[in-house]
Scaffold this motif. Structure first.
Motif, PDB file in Angstrom:
ATOM      1  N   VAL A   2      11.064 -11.486 -29.020  1.00  0.00           N
ATOM      2  CA  VAL A   2      11.552 -11.806 -27.620  1.00  0.00           C
ATOM      3  C   VAL A   2      10.572 -11.718 -26.521  1.00  0.00           C
ATOM      4  CG1 VAL A   2      12.964 -11.160 -25.702  1.00  0.00           C
ATOM      5  CG2 VAL A   2      13.861 -11.142 -28.048  1.00  0.00           C
ATOM      6  N   VAL A   3       9.464 -10.815 -26.744  1.00  0.00           N
ATOM      7  CA  VAL A   3       8.467 -10.482 -25.471  1.00  0.00           C
ATOM      8  C   VAL A   3       7.319 -11.509 -25.794  1.00  0.00           C
ATOM      9  CG1 VAL A   3       6.517  -9.169 -24.696  1.00  0.00           C
ATOM     10  CG2 VAL A   3       8.687  -8.212 -25.023  1.00  0.00           C
ATOM     11  N   VAL A   4       7.115 -11.966 -27.087  1.00  0.00           N
ATOM     12  CA  VAL A   4       5.993 -13.042 -27.260  1.00  0.00           C
ATOM     13  C   VAL A   4       6.801 -14.384 -26.871  1.00  0.00           C
ATOM     14  CG1 VAL A   4       4.698 -14.261 -29.093  1.00  0.00           C
ATOM     15  CG2 VAL A   4       5.046 -11.469 -29.099  1.00  0.00           C
ATOM     16  N   ASP A   5       7.835 -14.594 -27.264  1.00  0.00           N
ATOM     17  CA  ASP A   5       8.565 -15.982 -27.002  1.00  0.00           C
ATOM     18  C   ASP A   5       8.689 -16.034 -25.423  1.00  0.00           C
ATOM     19  OD1 ASP A   5       8.527 -16.452 -29.558  1.00  0.00           O
ATOM     20  OD2 ASP A   5      10.411 -16.483 -29.863  1.00  0.00           O
ATOM     21  N   ASP A   6       8.890 -15.045 -24.780  1.00  0.00           N
ATOM     22  CA  ASP A   6       9.212 -15.165 -23.418  1.00  0.00           C
ATOM     23  C   ASP A   6       8.046 -15.467 -22.588  1.00  0.00           C
ATOM     24  OD1 ASP A   6      11.979 -15.189 -23.606  1.00  0.00           O
ATOM     25  OD2 ASP A   6      12.089 -13.111 -22.886  1.00  0.00           O
ATOM     26  N   HIS A   7       6.908 -14.549 -23.114  1.00  0.00           N
ATOM     27  CA  HIS A   7       5.657 -14.937 -22.639  1.00  0.00           C
ATOM     28  C   HIS A   7       5.073 -16.299 -22.923  1.00  0.00           C
ATOM     29  CE1 HIS A   7       1.297 -14.331 -21.632  1.00  0.00           C
ATOM     30  NE2 HIS A   7       0.941 -14.777 -22.660  1.00  0.00           N
ATOM     31  N   ASP A   8       5.135 -16.722 -23.966  1.00  0.00           N
ATOM     32  CA  ASP A   8       4.436 -18.112 -24.412  1.00  0.00           C
ATOM     33  C   ASP A   8       5.239 -19.231 -23.832  1.00  0.00           C
ATOM     34  OD1 ASP A   8       2.918 -16.740 -26.197  1.00  0.00           O
ATOM     35  OD2 ASP A   8       3.711 -17.295 -27.849  1.00  0.00           O
ATOM     36  N   MET A   9       6.598 -18.771 -23.493  1.00  0.00           N
ATOM     37  CA  MET A   9       7.436 -19.792 -22.865  1.00  0.00           C
ATOM     38  C   MET A   9       7.334 -20.028 -21.358  1.00  0.00           C
ATOM     39  SD  MET A   9      10.655 -20.238 -25.430  1.00  0.00           S
ATOM     40  CE  MET A   9      10.479 -20.599 -27.442  1.00  0.00           C
ATOM     41  N   LYS A  10       6.633 -18.783 -21.048  1.00  0.00           N
ATOM     42  CA  LYS A  10       6.632 -18.613 -19.201  1.00  0.00           C
ATOM     43  C   LYS A  10       7.856 -18.499 -18.967  1.00  0.00           C
ATOM     44  CE  LYS A  10       2.244 -21.219 -18.713  1.00  0.00           C
ATOM     45  NZ  LYS A  10       2.117 -21.423 -20.329  1.00  0.00           N
ATOM     46  N   ILE A  11       8.837 -17.979 -19.349  1.00  0.00           N
ATOM     47  CA  ILE A  11      10.173 -17.505 -18.836  1.00  0.00           C
ATOM     48  C   ILE A  11       9.992 -16.633 -17.712  1.00  0.00           C
ATOM     49  CG2 ILE A  11      12.296 -16.328 -19.340  1.00  0.00           C
ATOM     50  CD1 ILE A  11      11.879 -18.964 -20.946  1.00  0.00           C
ATOM     51  N   SER A  12      10.533 -16.927 -16.617  1.00  0.00           N
ATOM     52  CA  SER A  12      10.459 -16.010 -15.422  1.00  0.00           C
ATOM     53  C   SER A  12      11.711 -15.344 -15.184  1.00  0.00           C
ATOM     54  CB  SER A  12      10.520 -17.125 -14.133  1.00  0.00           C
ATOM     55  OG  SER A  12      11.773 -17.853 -14.097  1.00  0.00           O
ATOM     56  N   GLU A  13      12.896 -15.585 -15.882  1.00  0.00           N
ATOM     57  CA  GLU A  13      14.040 -14.378 -15.634  1.00  0.00           C
ATOM     58  C   GLU A  13      14.705 -14.650 -16.833  1.00  0.00           C
ATOM     59  OE1 GLU A  13      17.664 -16.558 -13.512  1.00  0.00           O
ATOM     60  OE2 GLU A  13      15.917 -16.833 -12.316  1.00  0.00           O
ATOM     61  N   VAL A  14      15.091 -13.219 -17.337  1.00  0.00           N
ATOM     62  CA  VAL A  14      15.836 -12.903 -18.293  1.00  0.00           C
ATOM     63  C   VAL A  14      17.246 -12.373 -18.042  1.00  0.00           C
ATOM     64  CG1 VAL A  14      16.023 -11.516 -20.391  1.00  0.00           C
ATOM     65  CG2 VAL A  14      13.952 -12.596 -19.854  1.00  0.00           C
ATOM     66  N   VAL A  15      18.425 -13.038 -18.440  1.00  0.00           N
ATOM     67  CA  VAL A  15      19.791 -12.589 -18.177  1.00  0.00           C
ATOM     68  C   VAL A  15      20.575 -12.518 -19.556  1.00  0.00           C
ATOM     69  CG1 VAL A  15      21.965 -13.090 -16.854  1.00  0.00           C
ATOM     70  CG2 VAL A  15      19.808 -13.705 -15.638  1.00  0.00           C
ATOM     71  N   ARG A  16      20.784 -11.271 -19.787  1.00  0.00           N
ATOM     72  CA  ARG A  16      21.658 -11.037 -21.054  1.00  0.00           C
ATOM     73  C   ARG A  16      22.510  -9.742 -20.705  1.00  0.00           C
ATOM     74  NH1 ARG A  16      15.917  -9.096 -23.714  1.00  0.00           N
ATOM     75  NH2 ARG A  16      15.431  -7.307 -22.227  1.00  0.00           N
ATOM     76  N   GLY A  17      23.192  -9.219 -21.714  1.00  0.00           N
ATOM     77  CA  GLY A  17      24.150  -8.220 -21.860  1.00  0.00           C
ATOM     78  C   GLY A  17      23.579  -6.871 -21.295  1.00  0.00           C
ATOM     79  N   GLU A  18      24.382  -6.042 -20.715  1.00  0.00           N
ATOM     80  CA  GLU A  18      24.320  -4.807 -20.142  1.00  0.00           C
ATOM     81  C   GLU A  18      23.572  -3.913 -21.544  1.00  0.00           C
ATOM     82  OE1 GLU A  18      25.871  -1.620 -17.119  1.00  0.00           O
ATOM     83  OE2 GLU A  18      26.995  -2.942 -17.814  1.00  0.00           O
TER      84      GLU A  18
END
Length: 280
Positions: A194-210
């Motif tokens: 998840v970290v690698v993909d979010d970094h590579d895809m330049k994700i600026s915000e992550v919204v998910r379950g608590e």
């Protein structure tokens, strides 16, 4: 930078209303910022993930009116990015973490863990620190063994949660211990991929379950190991059933697929759960 968010279903079962609430909130947040939304299938768990659930997840997202603007071109439509196609990239990151002495090979068996009093603390299994010293031998095939991140005891990891609207803090070595970043079945763990993909895809915000709050703390360790920009995090409240239990695939919670096929009013069902705001 233009806002970038992601829809990231795990195809290990049918999506339920809890997923609908989170995904609708992701779309709502990105649309408010005129940003870009992508779809990523998180299928690194080979034993549980199946193509039929990939297909039904995409169908459910479309039935919810959710759209995305980036992905493999399917001829006028965008498909999803797929994690299982990025194994080489995850191995590259594991080797970089190894060179930084931040991960180590871990041949410890479940039996050995039990013998060392492996227990639960705050709902999270803490890897016994005394077993680290037995984990210094790299096998001939380094990808056929678990690898763990070396958690620095006492480090406090804090972030502001955009959905819960408060500061969240976890302490390494107390709330969580050395966690797996590579599994012996030859796939990256959820935390690493998840970290690698979010970094590579330049994700600026992550919204998910608590229920993934603690995962955020572990993932922040990986971000900070490389000095990568961290996305903003937001965690939606967990939806519960009539018995007060959280909706979950493992509990056989009623699926979106069945709700749609029966013609049930899923919008009203979300409103009944107090989540009408995700429909605005």
């Amino acid at each position: 930078m233009k806002a970038r968010g992601r829809l990231a279903p795990t195809p290990s079962g049918e999506l339920h209303l809890g997923h609908a609430a989170s995904f609708l909130r992701v779309q709502q947040s990105i649309r408010e910022k005129n940003g870009t939304l992508i779809l990523r299938i998180e299928d690194v768990d080979r034993l549980r993930c199946k193509q039929e659930f990939v297909d039904s997840s995409i169908e459910a997202l479309k039935a919810l009116g959710i759209t995305w603007e980036e992905g493999p071109d399917l001829g006028g439509d965008f498909g999803p990015y797929v994690q299982s196609e990025k194994t080489a990239r995850y191995k590259e990151i594991i080797l970089k973490l190894r060179d930084l002495n931040l991960v180590y090979p871990c041949p410890v068996s479940r039996r050995q863990l039990r013998e060392h009093g492996f227990d639960l603390a705050h709902g999270e299994a803490l890897f016994p620190k005394e077993l680290r010293d037995s984990c210094d031998q790299i096998p001939e095939d380094p990808w056929s063994i678990n690898w763990r991140f070396r958690v620095p005891d006492g480090l406090k990891l804090s972030f502001y949660d955009q959905e819960l609207q408060k500061e969240i803090t976890f302490e390494a070595g107390i709330d969580f211990g050395d966690f797996i970043v590579w599994r012996r079945d030859g796939m990256a763990s959820y935390e690493l991929s998840v970290v690698v993909d979010d970094h590579d895809m330049k994700i600026s915000e992550v919204v998910r379950g608590e229920d993934l709050l603690l995962s955020t703390a572990r993932q922040l360790l990986i971000y900070r190991s490389f000095g990568w920009d961290e996305p903003q995090f937001g965690h939606c409240p967990i939806l519960k059933d009539g018995e007060g239990e959280k909706l979950a695939k493992t509990r056989g919670s009623r699926s979106l697929k069945s709700i749609f096929s029966e013609g049930r009013d899923w919008r009203q069902m979300l409103k009944d759960c107090g989540l009408g705001k995700v429909l605005d």
